[in-house]
Motif scaffolding. Sequence first.
Motif, short mmCIF file in Angstrom:
data_model
loop_
_atom_site.label_atom_id
_atom_site.label_comp_id
_atom_site.label_asym_id
_atom_site.label_seq_id
_atom_site.Cartn_x
_atom_site.Cartn_y
_atom_site.Cartn_z
N VAL A 136 64.27 -87.10 -28.86
CA VAL A 136 63.01 -87.73 -29.24
C VAL A 136 62.54 -87.10 -30.54
O VAL A 136 63.04 -86.05 -30.96
CB VAL A 136 61.95 -87.57 -28.13
CG1 VAL A 136 62.40 -88.24 -26.86
CG2 VAL A 136 61.63 -86.11 -27.89
N GLU A 142 57.86 -86.39 -23.80
CA GLU A 142 58.36 -87.55 -23.06
C GLU A 142 58.32 -87.23 -21.58
O GLU A 142 58.11 -86.08 -21.18
CB GLU A 142 59.78 -87.92 -23.49
CG GLU A 142 60.86 -86.93 -23.11
CD GLU A 142 62.26 -87.39 -23.48
OE1 GLU A 142 62.58 -88.58 -23.27
OE2 GLU A 142 63.04 -86.56 -23.98
N SER A 146 62.49 -89.79 -18.21
CA SER A 146 63.14 -90.28 -19.43
C SER A 146 64.12 -89.25 -19.97
O SER A 146 65.25 -89.58 -20.37
CB SER A 146 62.08 -90.61 -20.48
OG SER A 146 62.67 -90.87 -21.73
#
Length: 482
Positions: A136, A142, A146
């Motif tokens: 990310v 996050e 995920s």
Amino acid sequence: MTIAVLGGGISGLSAGYYLLRRFGKPLTIYEASPRVGGWIRSERHKNQGFLFECGPRTIRPKGLPGANTLELVEELKLPIKAIPSSHVAARNRMLYAKGQICMLPNGPKGLVSVVPPFSKPLYRALIHDLTTNGTVAKNQDESIYSFAERRFGKEIADYAISPMICGICAGDAREISVRFLMETLFEQEQKYGGVLKGMLYARFKDKADKAGAQGLFADGQDEPSLYRQARQEKWAMYGLGDGLEQLPRTLRKYLGERDVNVQLNSKCHNLSFNSDGCAVLSIRDTKVPVSHVVSSLPAYQLAQLTRTQHPSLAAQLLSIPYVDVVVVNMQYDSDQLLQHDGFGLLVPPVENLPVLGIIFDSCCFDMAGNTVITVMMGGRWFDKWFSQQPAVSQKELRDIAQQQVRKILRIKEEPKFSRVHMLHKCIPQYTVGHKRRVEGIRDYIRSYKLPLSLCGAAYDGVGINDVILSARRQVDAVQFTT
């Protein structure tokens, strides 16, 4: 003027302990209920030889947070019931998935064979991590779901990470920040491009933990002898002789013997701050001026106290959500009812059941020939399962729990004794962005120079070790003329 601590749970009592040790100033702890301990509640049935734990029941002795708690336990001279890593309760962790109880792998063999509920050997998930590129955006957060799905695949996210989050905070892994549990792995992935690569650098973590634990203790003291013993004897976790509530009860007694005033049934109705850098509490229709406040209250309760004078701070505090959990303790006269030995089992959310997990208390500690289990229900999914009617009764909750025990554990007998506890807003949820949220709250307090410190489960971790260490660190940061 005195220092005030709001809340007589384990974090508030710990704050009192560290304030007394550091300052020795007049100190009062205000607790709204008629007892100390917060969500830690032990119910000993001495005649039958068993114990119900309505909240947490064990503590992990690992790392700096574990060492810090063991220092406190040692100071209080509490009786330890250690569970070594060789104990069945430490070795065996289970899931209920796809209609069966599944033993989670606890050795190298589990990496190369197919172990239900997984459809592939777990080493495939490791290969997935090694061959997956991309992270990310830097400094972004996050969800832990995920992160796990991206690095290890959907099965690991569904059947390993999601139930683990249910067991830790009764939360939804799709909402919980990866920094809640895997911040080190997340940061290693950010830096090195993969979890396994990062773990190679974490191989020295035990040495760092030991050095950190030694550095925490003042005056050149060695690490606590109990912590050293725990490492030498390889404790996986431990309980206390008369249940975990023995910790807050003994801590209150310790403080009282040293002239710390612990006031029960003393709810704070308002908290305001003067221009001279002091605070005023409203307790039982009385204005109480204090030089500093340490709040261990849930964030939403503190928000109610500060909203008149500091509505922006209150709004930030209210952005930390909480969940309700149902705890049902059950006791059976026979000790031959469980078909599997272990700490207990978790139920992945994909199974769509009201149960979060079932703890096998009588596998962890001797219960004098009884089978004792604890069923946890609700959490992030409480409204889905239990809010179809105005108020679900204790009998209905008990019946649902017993139905799930029959379904999952195949125990057909009725429990001889049971207890239902509805724990309203008991666990804060570290949703994505939580770390930045907490930084914003503390930045606000600093910018307005409020004589206020925050500790407890809402901010720095939900475990017992976390909230005790949170109290210590916040007390260490207090600055005023003594």
